[in-house]
Design an enzyme around this catalytic site. Sequence first.
Site, mmCIF file in Angstrom:
data_model
loop_
_atom_site.group_PDB
_atom_site.id
_atom_site.type_symbol
_atom_site.label_atom_id
_atom_site.label_comp_id
_atom_site.label_asym_id
_atom_site.label_seq_id
_atom_site.Cartn_x
_atom_site.Cartn_y
_atom_site.Cartn_z
ATOM 1 N N LYS A 6 19.714 1.510 -59.457
ATOM 2 C CA LYS A 6 19.911 2.702 -60.288
ATOM 3 C C LYS A 6 21.284 2.580 -60.957
ATOM 4 O O LYS A 6 21.435 1.752 -61.833
ATOM 5 C CB LYS A 6 19.689 3.951 -59.437
ATOM 6 C CG LYS A 6 18.270 3.920 -58.809
ATOM 7 C CD LYS A 6 17.924 5.156 -58.032
ATOM 8 C CE LYS A 6 16.699 4.956 -57.153
ATOM 9 N NZ LYS A 6 15.447 4.680 -57.826
ATOM 10 N N HIS B 287 11.903 11.107 -50.329
ATOM 11 C CA HIS B 287 11.195 10.108 -51.128
ATOM 12 C C HIS B 287 10.000 9.493 -50.386
ATOM 13 O O HIS B 287 10.001 9.406 -49.153
ATOM 14 C CB HIS B 287 12.195 8.996 -51.492
ATOM 15 C CG HIS B 287 11.700 8.051 -52.523
ATOM 16 N ND1 HIS B 287 11.279 6.780 -52.220
ATOM 17 C CD2 HIS B 287 11.550 8.191 -53.861
ATOM 18 C CE1 HIS B 287 10.915 6.166 -53.334
ATOM 19 N NE2 HIS B 287 11.070 7.000 -54.343
ATOM 20 N N SER C 212 16.050 13.338 -56.330
ATOM 21 C CA SER C 212 15.742 12.593 -57.549
ATOM 22 C C SER C 212 14.982 13.400 -58.584
ATOM 23 O O SER C 212 15.039 13.076 -59.767
ATOM 24 C CB SER C 212 14.932 11.347 -57.196
ATOM 25 O OG SER C 212 13.750 11.709 -56.522
ATOM 26 N N ASN D 13 17.077 5.312 -64.541
ATOM 27 C CA ASN D 13 18.110 5.603 -63.531
ATOM 28 C C ASN D 13 19.325 4.689 -63.721
ATOM 29 O O ASN D 13 20.142 4.550 -62.822
ATOM 30 C CB ASN D 13 17.545 5.400 -62.128
ATOM 31 C CG ASN D 13 16.324 6.259 -61.874
ATOM 32 O OD1 ASN D 13 16.324 7.432 -62.238
ATOM 33 N ND2 ASN D 13 15.286 5.692 -61.297
ATOM 34 N N GLU E 82 18.133 13.274 -48.598
ATOM 35 C CA GLU E 82 18.765 12.584 -49.727
ATOM 36 C C GLU E 82 20.023 13.358 -50.078
ATOM 37 O O GLU E 82 20.043 14.581 -49.947
ATOM 38 C CB GLU E 82 17.811 12.569 -50.938
ATOM 39 C CG GLU E 82 16.607 11.696 -50.709
ATOM 40 C CD GLU E 82 15.540 11.831 -51.799
ATOM 41 O OE1 GLU E 82 15.875 12.189 -52.941
ATOM 42 O OE2 GLU E 82 14.372 11.580 -51.472
ATOM 43 N N ASP F 32 20.015 9.273 -47.802
ATOM 44 C CA ASP F 32 19.588 8.398 -48.886
ATOM 45 C C ASP F 32 20.447 8.724 -50.113
ATOM 46 O O ASP F 32 20.333 9.806 -50.699
ATOM 47 C CB ASP F 32 18.097 8.645 -49.152
ATOM 48 C CG ASP F 32 17.538 7.753 -50.250
ATOM 49 O OD1 ASP F 32 18.315 7.226 -51.060
ATOM 50 O OD2 ASP F 32 16.293 7.612 -50.297
ATOM 51 N N HIS G 269 20.513 8.192 -55.653
ATOM 52 C CA HIS G 269 20.890 8.708 -56.980
ATOM 53 C C HIS G 269 22.363 9.108 -57.073
ATOM 54 O O HIS G 269 22.826 9.468 -58.152
ATOM 55 C CB HIS G 269 19.973 9.868 -57.356
ATOM 56 C CG HIS G 269 18.560 9.407 -57.531
ATOM 57 N ND1 HIS G 269 18.079 8.920 -58.729
ATOM 58 C CD2 HIS G 269 17.551 9.280 -56.641
ATOM 59 C CE1 HIS G 269 16.817 8.544 -58.571
ATOM 60 N NE2 HIS G 269 16.472 8.748 -57.315
HETATM 61 C C1 LIG Z 1 15.574 8.820 -53.266
HETATM 62 C C2 LIG Z 1 15.039 7.433 -53.399
HETATM 63 N N1 LIG Z 1 15.066 6.628 -52.324
HETATM 64 C C3 LIG Z 1 14.598 5.369 -52.383
HETATM 65 C C4 LIG Z 1 14.066 4.866 -53.560
HETATM 66 C C5 LIG Z 1 13.541 3.472 -53.577
HETATM 67 O O1 LIG Z 1 14.484 2.623 -54.129
HETATM 68 P P1 LIG Z 1 14.042 1.327 -54.965
HETATM 69 O O2 LIG Z 1 13.663 1.823 -56.331
HETATM 70 O O3 LIG Z 1 15.222 0.447 -54.941
HETATM 71 O O4 LIG Z 1 12.856 0.745 -54.262
HETATM 72 C C6 LIG Z 1 14.048 5.657 -54.701
HETATM 73 C C7 LIG Z 1 13.484 5.117 -55.964
HETATM 74 O O5 LIG Z 1 13.105 5.781 -56.859
HETATM 75 C C8 LIG Z 1 14.541 6.983 -54.621
HETATM 76 O O6 LIG Z 1 14.513 7.796 -55.676
#
Ligand SMILES: Cc1ncc(COP(=O)(O)O)c(C=O)c1O
Length: 374
Positions: A229, A121, A171, A34, A167, A196, A199
């Site tokens: 990311k 997520h 992702s 990422n 989101e 969120d 990405h």
């Molecule tokens: C949509 C989403 N939110 C939150 C997270 C969590 O973030 P972090 O990797 O900083 O713990 C991710 C991680 O893959 C994610 O894809």
Amino acid sequence: MPIFDAQIRDLSGLARQGRRRRLIGRAGSDFSSNDYLGLAGSAVLAAAVTDAIGRGVPLGSGGSRLLRGNHVEHETLEEEAARFFGSESALFFSTGYAANAALLATLPQRGDLIVHDALVHASAHEGMQLGRADHRPAAHNDPDAFADAIGAWRDAGGVGRAWIVVESLYSMDGDRAPLPALAELAARHDAFLLIDEAHATGVFGPDGRGLAAAYDGAENIITLRTCGKALGCEGALLCGPQVMRDFLINRGRAFIFSTAPSPLIAAVVRAALRLLVDEPERRTRLQALIDAAETALAPYGAVATGSQIVPIVLGDEARTMRAAERLQAAGFDVRGIRPPTVPAGTSRLRVSLTLNVGPGDVAALADALGDALS
Ligand SMILES: Cc1ncc(COP(=O)(O)O)c(C=O)c1O
């Protein structure tokens, strides 16, 4: 009987289903990270580390933010991030997982209802399970499904606040949430909207401020900007009203009872945010790579999402994992994604595009896909 017998049985069960995971080293061209803007190993962030060490910024925080762990670098980052993203305040966490979980475990109250996109997520699920509000899924990217869930809850006597959790860029699918419709729905129901931006941060929006940039600053909007990311660091910023920040500092157990993030990392995240403004050409180069990949990978079933996340949905789990292994053996780091990370029957190769590869690598990947899928 071994003391770990239950766990050993569980692992054997996963192995029988072909789902036992193991860690593998990084090898091959990067089509899976990422690190979208290629910042993680960049000279410019390495220089930011050296500079911060030179200024005496410590690696370890030494304690919780509420005790000795609070450092001027954390607070400066939070002030700069709030200014950059256009929110009233920001709060820095060690990971996006912790931030999402803390937020959803803490802010929604008993009697509230959280309606979340079916594909949010795992970290959002973690928070909802820990928290006190009821929660239910809505069909992916369907604003009517969110409206129906809130309406049905009100009709059944729900009197608390509604929370809409999505989101901005998914992702595993690379598709985008219908933010205008969801923001309008939230306004109509006096609901909160949690977006969120894991990405999208750094990749989309003015100066890389994300797909939710237009909504920051509203009193019912909270956004999550992860720093591990496109920003090439680690940690996450929750951006929203000042009361959100105050409440998490006072009531957020994952914030209160945890060692503060590294001040050194906070300093480097500050540099990464500056870099989003100073080096817009990184986003331009990534967009060119996205365009090239959409054309080159289309014959193999790649879904054109207009984003750096390009899924090739094969459906069958075994075929997906076999194709990923073949690509890895050929020097391409492409990962197979299967349930439970994605719904049953939608196993896929998740091709992610980063500035760690160039157009030649994308063309070579397209060639290799032909063999890998045969
Ligand atoms: C949509 C989403 N939110 C939150 C997270 C969590 O973030 P972090 O990797 O900083 O713990 C991710 C991680 O893959 C994610 O894809």
